[in-house]
Design a protein around this motif. Structure first.
Motif, PDB file in Angstrom:
ATOM      1  N   TYR A  63       0.791  -1.231   0.000  1.00  0.00           N
ATOM      2  CA  TYR A  63       0.000   0.000   0.000  1.00  0.00           C
ATOM      3  C   TYR A  63       0.822   1.279   0.000  1.00  0.00           C
ATOM      4  O   TYR A  63       0.260   2.363  -0.158  1.00  0.00           O
ATOM      5  N   GLY A  64       2.126   1.173   0.224  1.00  0.00           N
ATOM      6  CA  GLY A  64       2.952   2.363   0.396  1.00  0.00           C
ATOM      7  C   GLY A  64       2.944   2.767   1.856  1.00  0.00           C
ATOM      8  O   GLY A  64       2.000   2.477   2.590  1.00  0.00           O
ATOM      9  N   PHE A  65       4.004   3.453   2.284  1.00  0.00           N
ATOM     10  CA  PHE A  65       4.154   3.773   3.698  1.00  0.00           C
ATOM     11  C   PHE A  65       3.010   4.636   4.229  1.00  0.00           C
ATOM     12  O   PHE A  65       2.442   4.346   5.280  1.00  0.00           O
ATOM     13  N   ASP A  66       2.663   5.712   3.519  1.00  0.00           N
ATOM     14  CA  ASP A  66       1.633   6.630   4.010  1.00  0.00           C
ATOM     15  C   ASP A  66       0.281   5.939   4.139  1.00  0.00           C
ATOM     16  O   ASP A  66      -0.417   6.111   5.142  1.00  0.00           O
ATOM     17  N   LYS A  67      -0.097   5.161   3.135  1.00  0.00           N
ATOM     18  CA  LYS A  67      -1.387   4.463   3.178  1.00  0.00           C
ATOM     19  C   LYS A  67      -1.388   3.385   4.271  1.00  0.00           C
ATOM     20  O   LYS A  67      -2.377   3.228   4.995  1.00  0.00           O
ATOM     21  N   ALA A  68      -0.281   2.645   4.424  1.00  0.00           N
ATOM     22  CA  ALA A  68      -0.193   1.616   5.468  1.00  0.00           C
ATOM     23  C   ALA A  68      -0.318   2.259   6.850  1.00  0.00           C
ATOM     24  O   ALA A  68      -1.017   1.750   7.727  1.00  0.00           O
ATOM     25  N   LYS A  69       0.360   3.389   7.043  1.00  0.00           N
ATOM     26  CA  LYS A  69       0.274   4.098   8.320  1.00  0.00           C
ATOM     27  C   LYS A  69      -1.153   4.594   8.567  1.00  0.00           C
ATOM     28  O   LYS A  69      -1.646   4.536   9.692  1.00  0.00           O
ATOM     29  N   LYS A  70      -1.820   5.024   7.507  1.00  0.00           N
ATOM     30  CA  LYS A  70      -3.204   5.483   7.632  1.00  0.00           C
ATOM     31  C   LYS A  70      -4.139   4.320   8.000  1.00  0.00           C
ATOM     32  O   LYS A  70      -5.049   4.485   8.810  1.00  0.00           O
TER      33      LYS A  70
ATOM     34  N   ILE B 178      -6.690   1.911  14.885  1.00  0.00           N
ATOM     35  CA  ILE B 178      -6.623   2.412  16.257  1.00  0.00           C
ATOM     36  C   ILE B 178      -7.822   3.306  16.557  1.00  0.00           C
ATOM     37  O   ILE B 178      -8.409   3.241  17.641  1.00  0.00           O
ATOM     38  N   ASP B 179      -8.227   4.118  15.588  1.00  0.00           N
ATOM     39  CA  ASP B 179      -9.424   4.955  15.755  1.00  0.00           C
ATOM     40  C   ASP B 179     -10.675   4.089  15.935  1.00  0.00           C
ATOM     41  O   ASP B 179     -11.541   4.414  16.748  1.00  0.00           O
TER      42      ASP B 179
ATOM     43  N   THR C 111      -6.623  -7.223   2.081  1.00  0.00           N
ATOM     44  CA  THR C 111      -7.616  -6.252   1.624  1.00  0.00           C
ATOM     45  C   THR C 111      -7.486  -4.886   2.281  1.00  0.00           C
ATOM     46  O   THR C 111      -8.063  -3.911   1.807  1.00  0.00           O
ATOM     47  N   GLY C 112      -6.772  -4.830   3.401  1.00  0.00           N
ATOM     48  CA  GLY C 112      -6.714  -3.588   4.164  1.00  0.00           C
ATOM     49  C   GLY C 112      -7.963  -3.385   4.998  1.00  0.00           C
ATOM     50  O   GLY C 112      -8.143  -2.329   5.597  1.00  0.00           O
ATOM     51  N   GLY C 113      -8.813  -4.404   5.059  1.00  0.00           N
ATOM     52  CA  GLY C 113     -10.041  -4.328   5.840  1.00  0.00           C
ATOM     53  C   GLY C 113      -9.753  -4.304   7.331  1.00  0.00           C
ATOM     54  O   GLY C 113      -8.721  -4.775   7.790  1.00  0.00           O
ATOM     55  N   LEU C 114     -10.689  -3.727   8.087  1.00  0.00           N
ATOM     56  CA  LEU C 114     -10.531  -3.571   9.525  1.00  0.00           C
ATOM     57  C   LEU C 114     -11.664  -4.237  10.278  1.00  0.00           C
ATOM     58  O   LEU C 114     -12.788  -4.322   9.776  1.00  0.00           O
TER      59      LEU C 114
END
Length: 100
Positions: A25-32, A38-39, A58-61
């Motif tokens: 995802y790239g660093f910025d997107k992964a950090k987001k 956490i939010d 998937t990046g799903g939460l």
């Protein structure tokens, strides 16, 4: 709300899923993604009862009950800003301690 059962004893604890998340995802997107997890915990979770989980494919939460991890004898110390990164295909997981 969908409920899934995960038998963590069939999964391996690893240390490379965070770096794979960055690659995918790239660093910025992964950090987001981690920040959003956490939010989610802060808004909908219960302190010392739930932990946010990121599905790396998937990046799903989602939120996972900590007792589900304790049942599997996983030695975790419940801290704020902890995120579980989970990869179903690789049958692996990593607990990430996010620094502020």
């Amino acid at each position: 709300m969908k409920t899934i059962q995960i038998e963590f004893s069939k999964y391996e604890s690893v240390n490379f899923l965070w770096s794979e998340l960055i690659e995918d995802y790239g660093f910025d997107k992964a950090k987001k993604i981690v920040s959003q997890a956490i939010d989610l915990q802060k808004m909908n979770g219960k302190k010392n009862n739930t932990m946010p989980i990121i599905f790396s494919g998937t990046g799903g939460l989602a939120l996972i009950p900590i007792q589900m991890l304790e049942k599997e004898d996983l030695k975790i110390s419940c801290k704020e800003n902890q995120v579980l990164i989970f990869n179903l295909k690789r049958k692996s997981f990593q607990i990430l301690n996010e620094a502020n």
